[in-house]
Every structure is written in C-alpha cells, then in structure tokens.
Scaffold this active site. Structure first.
Site, mmCIF file in Angstrom:
data_model
loop_
_atom_site.group_PDB
_atom_site.id
_atom_site.type_symbol
_atom_site.label_atom_id
_atom_site.label_comp_id
_atom_site.label_asym_id
_atom_site.label_seq_id
_atom_site.Cartn_x
_atom_site.Cartn_y
_atom_site.Cartn_z
ATOM 1 N N GLU A 1 87.193 80.960 23.887
ATOM 2 C CA GLU A 1 86.400 81.605 22.832
ATOM 3 C C GLU A 1 87.106 81.504 21.495
ATOM 4 O O GLU A 1 88.300 81.790 21.397
ATOM 5 C CB GLU A 1 86.194 83.082 23.210
ATOM 6 C CG GLU A 1 84.857 83.634 22.808
ATOM 7 C CD GLU A 1 83.704 82.971 23.550
ATOM 8 O OE1 GLU A 1 83.062 82.100 22.933
ATOM 9 O OE2 GLU A 1 83.438 83.321 24.701
ATOM 10 N N SER B 1 72.856 81.020 22.968
ATOM 11 C CA SER B 1 72.548 79.760 22.304
ATOM 12 C C SER B 1 71.113 79.287 22.450
ATOM 13 O O SER B 1 70.842 78.123 22.776
ATOM 14 C CB SER B 1 73.508 78.675 22.765
ATOM 15 O OG SER B 1 74.173 78.186 21.661
ATOM 16 N N SER B 2 70.206 80.161 22.164
ATOM 17 C CA SER B 2 68.803 79.744 22.120
ATOM 18 C C SER B 2 68.611 78.708 21.018
ATOM 19 O O SER B 2 67.749 77.834 21.127
ATOM 20 C CB SER B 2 67.890 80.946 21.877
ATOM 21 O OG SER B 2 68.071 81.486 20.584
ATOM 22 N N SER B 3 69.420 78.790 19.957
ATOM 23 C CA SER B 3 69.257 77.839 18.849
ATOM 24 C C SER B 3 69.632 76.424 19.286
ATOM 25 O O SER B 3 68.930 75.463 18.964
ATOM 26 C CB SER B 3 70.056 78.273 17.628
ATOM 27 O OG SER B 3 71.439 78.349 17.912
ATOM 28 N N ASP C 1 78.047 74.607 21.600
ATOM 29 C CA ASP C 1 76.721 74.996 22.089
ATOM 30 C C ASP C 1 75.833 73.788 22.350
ATOM 31 O O ASP C 1 75.189 73.677 23.393
ATOM 32 C CB ASP C 1 76.025 75.910 21.079
ATOM 33 C CG ASP C 1 76.807 77.179 20.823
ATOM 34 O OD1 ASP C 1 77.784 77.423 21.557
ATOM 35 O OD2 ASP C 1 76.438 77.916 19.896
ATOM 36 N N GLY D 1 73.818 85.557 22.106
ATOM 37 C CA GLY D 1 75.027 84.760 22.280
ATOM 38 C C GLY D 1 74.872 83.709 23.365
ATOM 39 O O GLY D 1 75.859 83.179 23.878
ATOM 40 N N GLU E 1 72.244 72.308 12.404
ATOM 41 C CA GLU E 1 72.480 73.759 12.320
ATOM 42 C C GLU E 1 73.434 74.102 11.168
ATOM 43 O O GLU E 1 73.214 75.062 10.440
ATOM 44 C CB GLU E 1 73.020 74.289 13.661
ATOM 45 C CG GLU E 1 73.162 75.801 13.656
ATOM 46 C CD GLU E 1 72.901 76.466 15.007
ATOM 47 O OE1 GLU E 1 72.449 75.795 15.946
ATOM 48 O OE2 GLU E 1 73.154 77.689 15.098
ATOM 49 N N TYR F 1 83.072 86.405 11.374
ATOM 50 C CA TYR F 1 83.299 85.049 11.887
ATOM 51 C C TYR F 1 84.025 84.220 10.823
ATOM 52 O O TYR F 1 85.035 83.564 11.109
ATOM 53 C CB TYR F 1 81.952 84.393 12.243
ATOM 54 C CG TYR F 1 82.033 82.956 12.714
ATOM 55 C CD1 TYR F 1 82.218 82.649 14.059
ATOM 56 C CD2 TYR F 1 81.928 81.899 11.811
ATOM 57 C CE1 TYR F 1 82.287 81.338 14.491
ATOM 58 C CE2 TYR F 1 81.990 80.582 12.232
ATOM 59 C CZ TYR F 1 82.173 80.304 13.568
ATOM 60 O OH TYR F 1 82.239 78.998 13.983
ATOM 61 N N THR G 1 87.932 78.970 20.022
ATOM 62 C CA THR G 1 88.870 77.842 20.021
ATOM 63 C C THR G 1 88.228 76.599 19.413
ATOM 64 O O THR G 1 88.928 75.681 19.019
ATOM 65 C CB THR G 1 89.300 77.497 21.462
ATOM 66 O OG1 THR G 1 88.118 77.444 22.261
ATOM 67 C CG2 THR G 1 90.253 78.526 22.030
HETATM 68 P P1 ADP Z 1 71.459 82.397 19.595
HETATM 69 O O1 ADP Z 1 71.580 80.932 19.433
HETATM 70 O O2 ADP Z 1 72.741 83.042 19.991
HETATM 71 O O3 ADP Z 1 70.334 82.808 20.487
HETATM 72 P P2 ADP Z 1 70.873 82.191 16.801
HETATM 73 O O4 ADP Z 1 70.752 83.189 15.724
HETATM 74 O O5 ADP Z 1 71.851 81.100 16.643
HETATM 75 O O6 ADP Z 1 71.117 83.005 18.152
HETATM 76 O O7 ADP Z 1 69.465 81.500 17.027
HETATM 77 C C1 ADP Z 1 68.302 82.290 17.212
HETATM 78 C C2 ADP Z 1 67.184 81.721 16.383
HETATM 79 O O8 ADP Z 1 66.735 80.470 16.943
HETATM 80 C C3 ADP Z 1 65.948 82.584 16.367
HETATM 81 O O9 ADP Z 1 66.045 83.598 15.382
HETATM 82 C C4 ADP Z 1 64.865 81.566 16.035
HETATM 83 O O10 ADP Z 1 64.855 81.265 14.650
HETATM 84 C C5 ADP Z 1 65.358 80.326 16.767
HETATM 85 N N1 ADP Z 1 64.724 80.255 18.093
HETATM 86 C C6 ADP Z 1 65.319 80.364 19.289
HETATM 87 N N2 ADP Z 1 64.426 80.229 20.308
HETATM 88 C C7 ADP Z 1 63.234 80.046 19.719
HETATM 89 C C8 ADP Z 1 61.893 79.858 20.209
HETATM 90 N N3 ADP Z 1 61.628 79.843 21.515
HETATM 91 N N4 ADP Z 1 60.906 79.689 19.304
HETATM 92 C C9 ADP Z 1 61.177 79.706 17.993
HETATM 93 N N5 ADP Z 1 62.386 79.894 17.484
HETATM 94 C C10 ADP Z 1 63.424 80.066 18.305
HETATM 95 MG MG MG Z 2 72.877 79.980 18.039
#
Ligand code: ADP
Ligand code: MG
Length: 384
Positions: A33, A126-128, A172, A124, A160, A224, A35
C-alpha cells in the site's frame, strides 16, 4: 451483471445490438500500500465484481455513452472536442480513455457504449479502473489495436491522471487488465514486470472478506498528496530516485541519516517495510502457505496506522474486531481514510467474524458496513 442484459439494453438505447460485450473487474490490494508511487511492489487481485460494457464502433467521430448505474440520457461527445481539464462527470473516465488512445496515435472514429457495473464506487475497490479498462479493451479489440494488457493499463492511467485529473498509480488499471482467476498479481511498479502468484483460497480452506466501511473522510485527497510529497522528500534527502531503492537491510542506516525529520522517517519506514512485506507474501504463497500471510497483513495495517497515518477509527475497528474474533490477519486496503479493509480467515470462522464486525459497528453507532467475500477472479476479457 449479465452480458445479455447489457447487450439488450444497448439495443434499446441505440436501436441495434452491440458488436461485442466486454468485462473488467474491480480489485483489492492484498498487500503493498502506497508503494506504487515509490516505484515499489504491489499485489492486487481481481474481484468477481466487474464493469460490463456493450460497445459498437461509429465512423462519424462521435462517442455516445450511457451507464445503467447513472441512468438519464445518452451523453454525446465529439471526439475532436475531447480535452483534459475542465468540469467532468462520470463520462470523463471513458472519454479520457478514447482521448488517451487517440493521443497515442491510435485511430478511433467513434463508439456507442452502454455499461453497467457491480463494483461499488468510492469504496477503494477501483470502480474507476474497471470502467476505464473495459472501454480500452473493447476499443482495442474492435479497432484491432493489438495492445497488450499492460499497455492498455498505461493508457487508462493516463486517462485518469491527465484527463480526469486524479493522481493515481498504475496498480488499479494493471490489476483490472492483467489479473488471473485464482491468483494475485505481483507487480513491480518500476518496470511493470509482473508475475501471477497462486492464491487459491478455497483450496486452502480459507476465505477473504472485504469490509466496506462506507465512510470516506473528506480530507483524503489532500492527505494523499501530502504523503506522496513526503515520500519524494525522503527519496531526495537520501539521494535515491525513489524509496524503492532503499533496501530493507539498509533501512536503519537510511533512517539514521534522516535524523530529526520525524515525519519523513515514518513515511520512509512504511514504504521500505511494506515492500519487504510484499516480497514475504510472495514467498509464502509460492511455498503453498497462504495461512502464514495473515500476520504479514496485520503488520501492514499497523504500519499504515502508526507510520503512514492513513487509517481511521472505522478501519481500525474492523481490523481489531476481526483479529479479536480469531481472523488470521486483517488490514485496511486502498488509499485510506475510509474505504475498505480485508480480513483473512478460516472458512469456518467467516460467519461469526462477519457478525462480530457488524455488531461492533452497531455498538459504536456507525452505519452498517458492507461485507462480501473476495474470490480472486479473472481480469478483463471479452464476454460476447
Ligand atoms: P473507486 O475507483 O475507488 O471506486 P473513484 O472515485 O476513483 O473511486 O471512481 C469512482 C467514480 O467512477 C464514480 O464517481 C463515477 O464517476 C465513476 N464510475 C464508476 N463506476 C461507474 C458506473 N458503473 N457508471 C458510471 N460511472 C462510474
Ligand atoms: Mg478509482
């Protein structure tokens, strides 16, 4: 989220079925983490939770985007107008990927996209990156770009960092693009070399829980940046390119040289010991002893809490409660100040542990955490 469901909705939105459907997972970082911006080691694995995108090409320089999770109208963008900076909503992630691909010289003439994701956002996990990587892989396949996983990850990171404006390392996107089922991914963030490390929990009678505290403390962004700057200062004071260059057996000497720079001392100690913990974890898993990584995870948490100082009461509560309940190891994961913790436990103990963490949150008057099992899953791939 099923591929068919996403494809059907695509057809409703755009009037014809997609050319294909792709998936890319979220990830959990097992160990390593803070790193990644120190040229060090990380070891994520992919979650079963994933973003699924149905995509078709266009030839008119238009990008149309729709997310089932956001709803509302289709967003229509002109490729020639895509530019970093400015106010962005969620569409910046996929648009940024298209921008990064084109900027790298790849000819993309447009796309229609509909996506849906089961990766919790802002936890956390990594949906992004899942969102970026699924778009990058779809365009790579449809446009025949022939880019390898690590290359796609690089372009997604650029999207990103530069287009969205979020300073993140390479972990990620690489995890989402390159992980394999039943494995964790050892990644050297200096040269991007990677190795798949066997991590078959079920076979060992173990389970790994992710506990999403559902809290995100507001100051996390600035903190961060401060940690990153502190690590850079440490490297400069020690005359190395990055803290990665301080070997574990040279740690004491390095700390002595830092003298009374107390904060830098703590940051350096975390990074150097954390790299060693990643290497130890790799060795233990290679030796077929996944139980033995428990204490290494717990040590990592103590280091993040006491030296790097990025934990928070909710994360500490998960870790302390889990350990008191007999977990093999537990640590916060991700950037810190909220988000998720992981708990490694004997399969037979998981139910009791989950209940005790939930009870501890209730007793502390906190919002109930979201608890789920993380099975090391496949990285990005084409579904249809
Ligand atoms: P994490 O990556 O930890 O989940 P982030 O802040 O880096 O958090 O990314 C979250 C953002 O990614 C959301 O606020 C949105 O803008 C985008 N996002 C993630 N999943 C979706 C989705 N299924 N549809 C639209 N936007 C999404
Ligand atoms: Mg993210």
């Amino acid at each position: 989220m099923g591929a068919q469901q996403v494809a059907d909705r695509f057809a409703e939105l755009y009037g014809a079925g997609p050319e294909g459907v792709w998936a890319a997972p979220g990830r959990v970082n097992l160990i390593g983490e803070h790193t990644d911006y120190n040229d060090g080691f990380v070891m994520p694995f992919a979650l079963p939770h994933q973003a699924v995108a149905a995509v078709s090409r266009r030839t008119d320089g238009v990008l149309r985007l729709h997310s089932a999770d956001i709803g509302g109208d289709i967003t229509e963008l002109r490729l020639d107008d895509l530019a970093p900076g400015g106010d962005h909503d969620w569409t910046a992630y996929p648009a940024g990927v298209v921008w990064a691909l084109r900027e790298a010289g790849h000819e993309i003439t447009g796309a229609d996209v509909h996506l849906a994701s089961t990766v919790p956002t802002g936890a956390g996990l990594s949906s992004s990156a899942a969102l970026e990587v699924v778009i990058a892989l779809a365009l790579n396949d449809l446009y025949g770009l022939g880019l390898k996983g690590w290359r796609l990850a690089r372009l997604c990171q650029r999207a990103e960092n530069v287009y969205v404006g979020a300073p993140t390392g390479i972990m990620d996107q690489t995890a989402s693009a390159c992980c394999e089922a039943g494995h964790a991914l050892f990644l050297d963030t200096r040269d991007l070399s990677q190795r798949q490390i066997p991590f078959d929990l079920a076979a060992a009678g173990l389970r790994l829980l992710v506990v999403d505290t559902q809290v995100k403390h507001a100051h996390s962004g600035g903190e961060y940046g401060k940690r990153r700057a502190g690590c850079e200062k440490g490297a400069a004071l020690l005359g190395v390119d990055a803290l990665r260059d301080i070997p574990y057996d040279g740690l004491d000497a390095a700390l002595a040289r830092l003298g009374d720079e107390e904060e830098v001392v703590r940051l350096v100690r975390h990074v150097v010991t954390e790299n060693e913990r990643v290497e130890r974890t790799v060795a233990l898993l290679r030796a077929g002893d996944p139980r033995a990584i428990g204490p290494v995870l717990t040590e990592g948490h103590a280091s993040l809490r006491d030296d790097f100082r990025i934990s928070c009461p909710e994360l500490d509560l998960v870790v302390d409660t889990a350990l008191a309940g007999g977990a093999l190891g537990a640590r916060m994961t991700g950037g810190g100040f909220g988000g998720s913790a992981i708990v490694l436990a004997e399969a037979a103990d998981v139910e009791t542990l989950t209940k005790s963490v939930e009870a501890a949150f209730a007793a502390a008057g906190l919002t109930a955490p979201r608890v789920f099992e993380a099975v090391p899953s496949a990285g990005a791939r084409r579904l249809v």
